[in-house]
Structures are given as structure tokens and as C-alpha cells.
Design a protein around this motif. Structure first.
Motif, PDB file in Angstrom:
ATOM      1  N   THR A   1      46.916   2.441   5.213  1.00  0.00           N
ATOM      2  CA  THR A   1      48.174   2.936   5.957  1.00  0.00           C
ATOM      3  C   THR A   1      47.825   2.317   7.563  1.00  0.00           C
ATOM      4  N   ASN A   2      48.885   2.506   8.318  1.00  0.00           N
ATOM      5  CA  ASN A   2      48.874   1.967   9.708  1.00  0.00           C
ATOM      6  C   ASN A   2      48.830   3.174  10.836  1.00  0.00           C
ATOM      7  N   VAL A   3      48.392   3.163  11.552  1.00  0.00           N
ATOM      8  CA  VAL A   3      48.481   4.017  12.890  1.00  0.00           C
ATOM      9  C   VAL A   3      48.343   3.293  14.151  1.00  0.00           C
ATOM     10  N   THR A   4      49.452   2.963  14.791  1.00  0.00           N
ATOM     11  CA  THR A   4      49.336   2.187  16.029  1.00  0.00           C
ATOM     12  C   THR A   4      48.770   2.963  16.959  1.00  0.00           C
ATOM     13  N   ASN A   5      48.017   2.344  17.734  1.00  0.00           N
ATOM     14  CA  ASN A   5      47.208   2.894  18.642  1.00  0.00           C
ATOM     15  C   ASN A   5      48.113   3.422  19.941  1.00  0.00           C
ATOM     16  N   GLY A   6      47.828   4.088  21.093  1.00  0.00           N
ATOM     17  CA  GLY A   6      48.341   4.720  21.958  1.00  0.00           C
ATOM     18  C   GLY A   6      47.478   5.017  23.081  1.00  0.00           C
ATOM     19  N   VAL A   7      48.113   5.532  24.157  1.00  0.00           N
ATOM     20  CA  VAL A   7      47.136   5.811  25.383  1.00  0.00           C
ATOM     21  C   VAL A   7      47.621   6.986  26.045  1.00  0.00           C
ATOM     22  N   THR A   8      47.122   7.910  26.612  1.00  0.00           N
ATOM     23  CA  THR A   8      47.326   8.891  27.233  1.00  0.00           C
ATOM     24  C   THR A   8      48.317   8.763  28.522  1.00  0.00           C
ATOM     25  N   PRO A   9      49.481   9.276  28.538  1.00  0.00           N
ATOM     26  CA  PRO A   9      50.273   9.226  29.767  1.00  0.00           C
ATOM     27  C   PRO A   9      49.745  10.170  30.828  1.00  0.00           C
ATOM     28  N   ARG A  10      48.966  11.101  30.470  1.00  0.00           N
ATOM     29  CA  ARG A  10      48.388  11.810  31.637  1.00  0.00           C
ATOM     30  C   ARG A  10      47.532  10.918  32.466  1.00  0.00           C
ATOM     31  N   ARG A  11      46.219  10.466  31.959  1.00  0.00           N
ATOM     32  CA  ARG A  11      45.537   9.739  32.746  1.00  0.00           C
ATOM     33  C   ARG A  11      45.956   8.200  33.209  1.00  0.00           C
ATOM     34  N   TRP A  12      46.817   7.902  32.056  1.00  0.00           N
ATOM     35  CA  TRP A  12      47.298   6.407  32.680  1.00  0.00           C
ATOM     36  C   TRP A  12      48.516   6.254  33.326  1.00  0.00           C
ATOM     37  N   MET A  13      49.296   7.304  33.533  1.00  0.00           N
ATOM     38  CA  MET A  13      50.357   7.441  34.474  1.00  0.00           C
ATOM     39  C   MET A  13      50.419   8.612  35.531  1.00  0.00           C
ATOM     40  N   ALA A  14      50.222   9.766  34.950  1.00  0.00           N
ATOM     41  CA  ALA A  14      50.200  10.986  36.147  1.00  0.00           C
ATOM     42  C   ALA A  14      49.073  10.845  36.961  1.00  0.00           C
ATOM     43  N   VAL A  15      47.694  10.523  36.522  1.00  0.00           N
ATOM     44  CA  VAL A  15      46.540  10.398  37.357  1.00  0.00           C
ATOM     45  C   VAL A  15      46.650   9.145  37.938  1.00  0.00           C
ATOM     46  N   ALA A  16      46.662   7.914  37.347  1.00  0.00           N
ATOM     47  CA  ALA A  16      46.571   6.533  37.797  1.00  0.00           C
ATOM     48  C   ALA A  16      47.827   6.140  38.869  1.00  0.00           C
ATOM     49  N   ASN A  17      48.871   6.769  38.559  1.00  0.00           N
ATOM     50  CA  ASN A  17      50.133   6.299  39.258  1.00  0.00           C
ATOM     51  C   ASN A  17      50.948   7.419  39.659  1.00  0.00           C
ATOM     52  N   PRO A  18      50.457   8.221  40.789  1.00  0.00           N
ATOM     53  CA  PRO A  18      51.200   9.547  40.958  1.00  0.00           C
ATOM     54  C   PRO A  18      52.833   9.115  41.632  1.00  0.00           C
ATOM     55  N   ALA A  19      52.755   7.875  42.265  1.00  0.00           N
ATOM     56  CA  ALA A  19      54.129   7.568  42.899  1.00  0.00           C
ATOM     57  C   ALA A  19      55.030   7.347  42.043  1.00  0.00           C
ATOM     58  N   LEU A  20      54.579   6.640  40.727  1.00  0.00           N
ATOM     59  CA  LEU A  20      55.727   6.444  39.674  1.00  0.00           C
ATOM     60  C   LEU A  20      56.003   7.822  39.068  1.00  0.00           C
ATOM     61  N   ALA A  21      54.883   8.562  38.828  1.00  0.00           N
ATOM     62  CA  ALA A  21      55.104   9.995  38.340  1.00  0.00           C
ATOM     63  C   ALA A  21      55.993  10.755  38.983  1.00  0.00           C
TER      64      ALA A  21
END
Ligand code: 26Q
Length: 801
Positions: free
Chosen positions: A447-467
């Protein structure tokens, strides 16, 4: 009591500041006048830790009481990155912490930067494990992660004119406020004729906006006896401590390779060490719940992160047979019902094997079990495929030949109920090529499970202005359900919004400019196009393709062509023994030196190699990317996850039809993606028919000039030999087909330049990328694992303490 004083409702900036002051005295034993910045970091970390302990203890209590089915992740790597900021965000304490620091005359961002990051992984696979832990907690899934507490993580990289220099990463030198040692949970593991003890160290993994706080349990190796007293009494002090040192070597250092090396005894020892400790710990938990060993598969769904923990198939069998006295068929039923396997590679040379001799020396009983598994498996396969010895030889768990080997991927597929790839194309190629014989035998296991990344670290933490901007425009739900990003679609025609969007992106670029100026003394132009390739250095990822393109731009600019200003940023570590990867770094550094010095390039072209790429640097870099370079040879990159982090933060991708690039392009729209290059099928065809770079080079005068310039020593202080191995490779047998793709790459880059000239068009394309990336949350990946593979359901955590 002390508990009520730290309950969440009373958490305020004032209380947090007081807690920090208390910790300065009671934990750091210091007066304010002697306190260092690191002391202040530790005080804040400890104060935050106090505030998550209730959730952590309640989570363990809830899971124990409810006897829940539990997902277990086995991974030799966890590339966690720093905890402090992430934990503040997930606890909802970010603002209080900022205020508390302010009240104490401290700068929160400075304290956050004090934390040495736990770099217990090489790259994508280790970072995926970390994203998955966080998503499992956020989705309130009962889960445990098991791994190794390496004393030294991935090496620190320095860049000189000589290229990459490695030094040790002593991340524990100043202590680690985020872990709790559990000496009461330790287990013996016998390897050869030595026994070592694994001791548990627990790190809390916080879900976002929920009480759930799961555990990452890492094993540290220790000796059963600190001293051999017989030797000690005989006066041989070195021998007296030898066994202790040998034992502790097991968890000393992470192997810095992202491909297996042949026959490394210590690496196999690390694998059995952490797998056996983890399985013994699971049996301890099972026993604690009053369940018999034959119920193991009801309690635990165990995911193998690549083949690094695949020895679990044999070790679980050994424990069930020898320790818990089950018969073979019952034990095999339990094992295959418990385990599932994720493959992360398509490169055949990266499939793990272990020589029989080494296996026999270190793990004789496990080898005996593997032989028995193989005998039974081949007996079945022989009935299915009579008169097909070649097929049976390919299916066998043992590679025959002068040096017989155990094939860990075959062991994993045979011993697991599911095998998955990490992107659609990758899973398809697994079924069609790498594991085709197994897919024919057991189609339903794949089967396939396409990877993903956590939006907490990679948006909320890394990019608070965008958040913040997202919160204003689409509300705050995207943090828990990233598909909400679709709602940006209503605002793509809104000029005020697009203005803010560009403002956010520009601020991120300025932040990166400032960092590079401070650390490398290079002043970049934040209004230029930031063209970024950060990832491990590998020929298949083709950093050299991007480097050749930089040289081409340099030549075109020198010829008076007018190209929009660009800043090309590279970063990534090369495996210390991988000479060609290190040479690619030298090429980039050599190009940077010449380009950045040339007055004719001022304001037009800059090249930077950012040393020591890491999770923290990723958090700084990803939000500042305009153009994300995802240029691997099609069919070679299993998925990629940096591609997701950049697109999510508003970068446009220039990429091949490889790994998850294909799905990113589908989601964000082909018009918002710069596609180039041959397809996996065409590349496969080159390999079948024979690939020759010369015809491609002959019809491309620009690439000839580029190669000649590099060969002339222009980027190597006149040394004409330095880059010879690289150029010889590109012009003769290059397995990664750089020359076949470079013309199309140039055209795609020209299209990039054209789009960049129209800033509002670029901004709309940028929004379209963020908007389309809701699918690439690791929450979605984990939901798929939980529902389709693990059959594990959420269990909300009650407040019990
Ligand atoms: C194995 C044996 C001995 C020594 C080292 C290793 C070893 C260590 C690390 C082999 C491979 C790795 C790491 C592999 C890796 O990071 N793979 C990446 O996994 C990502 C997550 O699925 C994908 O997105 C990437 O495409 C894939 O390259």
C-alpha cells in the motif's frame, strides 16, 4: 500543594516568570548575577516542563486504565529539532513565555536559540519519525516511539575552502532538561558473548491543543558491571573497565550515512540493541495489563521505519518461542499480525543486507529463526511457483553466493502484514520493480501512505508571521486540519491580502539575510529571488545540476545578458565517506567564491553554502524560499519532505516528476509548478538501452562551455584536476542522467525568471502553493496509518492527577 500551583488555569506570565526564578535557585543553584544565558534557557525549559508533567502523567494513566490498543513506532533515528518553542506553541504558552521573559529582562528568541538540537537522525527518514510522533499525539492516538539515545548525533559540519569538515555533536554536554531517566525500566540484550543493558530515557511528545502527551523512549547502553573486579584486583585497570566501555559504545554515535555500509558490526549491534529493549518493554507493559504473550498483536501495532529495526521479525519470534514458550505457528501468527514495514528507498544499493558470518557471530539464535522462517516461506513459494528457481532465489531471505547475506527488506516483507511506500510513485515502483516478486505473491500487503510534515513546527513555529496572517484570513483551524488552507482560494484576487502575503515573505527573507550576514559575513539582497536547495548531498538529488546552472547564469551575465537578480542557497551534509558528495560541496564553494567576488555579479547573482543544515536552520530557511529545488533523477527520491515544507510556506517548486513532487504538482496546479526532466519510465528506458551523455552535450554549446570552465580550474584556483572525477562522471556513464535533463532544466529556469518579473503573478502562484498543500500534513499520513494499517483509534486523555 505544588501541583495546584502549576495547574494550567493559573499559568500566567507572572507565574511563569516566578517559576523561572525559582528554578534559577533550586535547579541551577545560581544567583541572578552569575546566571548565564544558558541558565536562563534551562530555567524556562524546566518551568515549561513543570507545566506539561500533568498532561504526561495523565496520558500514561489514561492509557494504562483504558488498556488501549497502542501504535508503536520503531526507528533508529528521530531528528527532533529543538523542543522549547514547539512545546510552548503546543501548550498554548508562547505569548506567556514571551511576556515572562520580558518581565525578567530576557529575550525569548535568544533563549530558544540556546537549546542544542537533538540531531538523532540523518535527514528525511529521521525527521519523518519526529513529525509522526507529534501528529500521533495531536490526533490523541495512544502511541510510543522507541529508538536510540545517541550520545553524539549527526556530526557538525563546517565549510572551508577545503569543503566539508566534520566535528562531533555533543548535544548532551550541558545536560538535557527534556528527558527523564527510567532506571527501573532496563533490559539485558545478548550480542555474541556479551550482554549489555538498555536503560530507558523518556522525552514527552506534546500534542497540539490537547492533553495527550505521548512518550518517546530512547535506549542508552550501559554495562551490567562498572568494573571487572578480577582484573581490577590483579592490577589491570584498563581491562577492568574494558567491557563497560565496549558496552557503552553501542549508543555512542549515530551512523552519519543515509545508505547502508557493508558489514559494520556496531551498526547491527545498535539495531538488535534497541529493537530487543523495545520488544521486552512491550512485553512488560502487556504483563502489567494482565494480558498473555499470545495477545501481543491485540495490544500493539508496530511500525518498522525502514529495515533498520527489521530484526524485530526474528527477535519477536525468539521472545515468543524461547521466553514465552509459544509454538511456532502461534508465534508466527502473532508476529505477522503485529508488524508492518515502511520502505524509504528505491536505490537497490541502499537495501540493507548483513553477511551471514557476522550475523552468526552476533545473533546466532535469531539467524537460526530466520533460516526456519525462510524454509517455511520457500516451501510455500515452491508450491506456488514450481520449476521457477530464479524466482525463488529472488524471494529468498538469503542472498546466495560466495558471501551469503541476510536480506533485511525480504525479511520485513515476509514478517509484516503490510508494506508501504512513502509517495504514490514510490509505492508503484516498489510494486513494479524493487519488490515485484512479493507484490505478485501478496498484492494486498502493499500500500501507499504519502509522507507529510507537521504544520505546528513547520508553519506555526517556523513562520509565526504567516501563521498570524492565516489566522486573520481563514481562522485558526488550519493548525489541526490543514485542509482549511483551501479557504485561501477566496482571497487570491484580494490585493490587500496579496500585499500582506508579500510582506510576510519579505520579512522572512530579511531574517535569513540577517542570519547569513552575522554568521558568514555575506550580505544578500532580500529582494532577489531566493533559489534554495537544502537536503543531504547525494548524486541522485543532483546538487551538481543546480551548480552547473549557476555557472551558466554566471557566463550569461558576463556576456551582458540581463537576468533578474538571484540568490542561490545550498545546504546539507555529505556522508563523511562519500567522496563524490564532498566534491560537489567543494564545487559549490568554489563557484560561490568566484561569483561573490566578481564585481560584475554584484546585485545580480550570489551563491551561498549554509553550513551545518539542521532542523533549526530549516525553520529559518524554509519560510524564506522563493524557489524550491526538487531536481532528483525521476524514480530515485522516494518522497522528499523538504519539498512539502517549502511549498507549504509559499515557495514555488522547480522539480522533476519524482517522489511527492508529483502529488504536490497535482495539488497546487500544474500552472504553479515548474516541471522539467525525463520521467521515471524514460530514465528506466535509458538504463535498459544504455545511456550516453555525449550526444546531449554535443547539441548544447552552453553546457560545453560550463564544463570547460570548471575543467579549466576557474573555480579551483587553477587546479584542473580537482573536479575531474565529477566531470568525467557527468560526461561518461553518469547514472543520474544530469546531461539528459539539463536543457529542459534551463528552459524551466527561464520560465521561472519570466514569472518572477511579474511580482503580483508570483505572489498569486505563491498563495496557490500554500493553499494546495493541506494534503501534506503528517496528521493526514498518520490518520491513514492508524485507520488502514494499525487499526488504532484516538483516546482522549482525562485529567486524573
Ligand atoms: C542503514 C544501514 C547502515 C547505516 C545507515 C543506514 C541508513 C541510515 C539512514 C540508511 C538510510 C537512511 C535514511 C534514509 C532516508 O532519509 N530516506 C528518505 O526518507 C524520507 C522519508 O520517507 C523520504 O522523503 C526521502 O525521499 C528518502 O530519501
Amino acid at each position: 500543594s505544588f501541583r495546584s500551583s502549576t495547574s494550567p488555569c493559573q499559568t500566567s506570565s507572572r507565574a511563569l516568570a516566578e517559576a523561572m526564578q525559582r528554578h534559577l535557585f533550586f535547579s541551577q543553584a545560581k544567583s541572578p548575577s552569575l546566571a548565564t544565558r544558558h541558565d536562563h534557557y534551562r530555567c524556562l525549559a524546566l518551568a515549561v516542563r513543570d507545566r506539561l508533567l500533568h498532561n504526561w502523567v495523565d496520558t500514561a494513566e489514561t492509557y494504562t486504565q483504558a488498556q488501549v490498543r497502542t501504535a508503536v513506532y520503531l526507528s533508529a533515528e528521530y531528528l527532533l529539532g529543538p523542543h522549547l518553542d514547539n512545546n510552548l506553541v503546543n501548550l498554548g504558552l508562547r505569548q506567556e513565555a514571551e511576556q515572562a521573559c520580558h518581565e525578567l529582562g530576557l529575550d525569548l528568541e535568544e533563549l530558544i536559540r540556546e537549546e542544542p538540537e537533538p540531531g538523532l537522525g540523518n535527514g528525511g527518514l529521521g525527521r519523518l519519525a519526529a513529525c509522526f510522533q507529534e501528529s500521533m499525539a495531536t490526533l490523541e492516538l495512544p502511541a510510543i516511539g522507541y529508538g536510540i539515545r545517541y550520545e553524539f548525533g549527526i556530526f557538525r559540519q563546517q565549510i572551508t575552502t577545503q569543503g566539508q569538515q566534520e566535528s562531533t555533536d555533543s548535544w548532551l554536554a550541558q545536560g538535557n532538561p527534556w528527558e527523564v531517566i527510567r532506571p527501573e525500566w532496563s533490559y539485558p540484550v545478548t550480542i555474541g558473548n556479551h550482554t549489555v543493558i538498555g536503560v530507558a530515557y523518556d522525552t514527552p511528545i506534546l500534542g497540539y491543543g490537547v492533553r495527550t502527551t505521548n512518550t518517546l523512549r530512547l535506549w542508552a547502553a550501559s554495562a551490567p558491571e562498572a568494573l571487572d573486579f578480577a582484573s581490577f584486583n590483579a592490577g589491570d585497570y584498563t581491562k577492568a573497565v574494558l567491557h563497560k566501555m565496549q558496552s557503552e559504545t553501542l549508543s555512542k554515535v549515530l551512523y552519519p550515512n543515509d545508505e547502508p555500509e557493508q558489514g559494520k558490526r556496531l551498526r547491527l549491534s545498535q539495531q538488535i540493541f534497541f529493537v530487543s529493549c523495545s520488544l521486552q518493554d512491550m512485553f512488560r507493559i502487556l504483563r502489567g495489563q494482565g494480558l498473555p504473550a499470545r495477545e501481543f498483536h491485540r495490544k500493539f501495532a508496530v511500525q518498522l521505519n525502514d529495515t533498520h529495526p527489521a530484526i524485530a521479525v526474528a527477535e519477536l519470534m525468539r521472545l515468543l518461542l524461547d521466553e514465552h514458550r509459544l509454538d511456532w505457528d502461534t508465534a508466527w501468527g502473532v508476529t505477522t499480525a503485529s508488524l508492518s514495514y515502511t520502505n524509504h528507498t528505491l536505490l537497490p544499493e541502499a537495501l540493507e543486507t548483513w553477511g551471514i558470518d557476522l550475523f552468526q557471530q552476533l545473533l546466532p539464535r535469531q539467524l537460526e529463526i530466520i533460516y526456519e522462517i525462510n524454509a517455511r516461506f520457500l516451501r510455500m513459494a515452491r508450491i506456488r511457483y514450481p520449476g521457477q528457481p530464479d524466482k525463488l532465489a529472488r524471494l529468498s531471505l538469503i542472498e546466495e553466493g560466495p558471501h551469503r547475506k541476510v536480506r533485511m527488506a525480504n525479511l520485513a516483507v515476509v514478517g509484516c502484514h503490510h508494506t508501504n511506500g512513502v509517495a504514490e510513485l514510490h509505492s508503484e515502483l516498489l510494486r513494479r520493480h524493487v519488490l515485484a516478486d512479493f507484490a505478485e505473491l501478496w498484492p494486498d500487503r502493499f500500500t501507499n501512505v504519502t509522507n507529510g510534515v507537521t504544520p505546528r513546527r513547520w508553519m506555526a513555529v517556523a513562520n509565526p508571521a504567516l501563521a498570524n496572517l492565516l489566522d486573520d484570513v481563514i481562522g485558526s483551524h488550519w493548525r489541526r486540519d490543514l485542509t482549511h488552507l483551501q479557504a485561501l482560494g477566496k482571497h487570491t484576487g484580494d490585493d490587500a491580502f496579496l500585499q500582506r502575503w508579500r510582506g510576510v515573505r519579505d520579512a522572512s527573507k530579511q531574517r535569513l539575510v540577517q542570519h547569513i550576514h552575522q554568521t558568514q559575513g555575506i550580505l544578500l539582497d532580500h529582494s532577489s529571488l531566493f533559489d534554495v536547495q537544502v537536503k543531504r548531498i547525494h548524486e541522485y538529488k543532483r546538487q551538481h545540476l543546480a551548480a552547473l546552472h549557476v555557472v551558466e547564469r554566471y557566463l550569461r551575465l558576463r556576456n551582458g545578458e540581463d537576468l533578474p537578480p538571484r540568490t542561490v542557497i545550498f545546504g546539507g551534509k555529505a556522508a563523511p565517506g562519500y567522496a563524490m558528495a564532498k566534491l560537489i560541496i567543494r564545487l559549490i564553494v568554489g563557484i560561490a567564491e568566484i561569483v561573490n567576488m566578481d564585481p560584475a555579479m554584484a546585485g545580480r547573482l550570489r551563491v551561498v553554502f549554509v553550513p551545518n543544515f539542521s532542523v533549526s536552520l530549516g525553520q529559518l530557511i524554509y519560510p524564506a524560499v522563493d524557489l524550491s529545488e526538487q531536481i532528483s533523477t525521476a524514480g530515485k527520491e522516494a518522497s522528499g519532505t523538504g519539498n512539502m515544507k517549502m511549498a507549504l510556506n509559499g515557495a514555488l517548486t522547480i522539480g522533476t516528476l519524482d517522489g511527492a513532487n508529483i502529488e504536490i504538482r497535482d495539488q497546487v496546479g500544474a500552472d504553479n509548478f515548474f516541471l522539467f526532466g525525463h520521467t521515471a519510465e524514460q530514465i528506466h528506458e535509458f538504463d535498459r538501452m544504455g545511456y550516453h551523455p555525449m550526444p546531449w552535450i554535443e547539441k548544447d554549446p552552453i553546457v560545453r562551455e560550463v564544463i570547460e570552465l570548471i575543467g579549466s580550474g576557474h573555480f579551483s584556483e587553477g587546479d584542473r584536476d580537482l573536479f575531474h572525477p565529477l566531470l568525467a562522471n557527468l560526461t561518461s556513464h553518469d547514472p543520474f542522467k544530469v546531461m539528459a535533463d539539463i536543457g529542459d532544466y534551463r528552459q524551466a529556469q527561464n520560465h521561472v525568471d519570466a514569472c518572477w518579473q511579474d511580482p503580483s503573478r508570483w505572489a498569486r502562484m505563491s498563495v496557490a502553493n500554500t493553499m494546495g498543500c493541506g494534503f501534506f500534513s503528517s496528521d493526514r499520513s498518520i490518520q491513514e496509518y492508524a485507520e488502514r494499517i494499525w487499526k488504532v483509534a484516538p483516546v482522549p486523555v482525562e485529567a486524573t492527577t
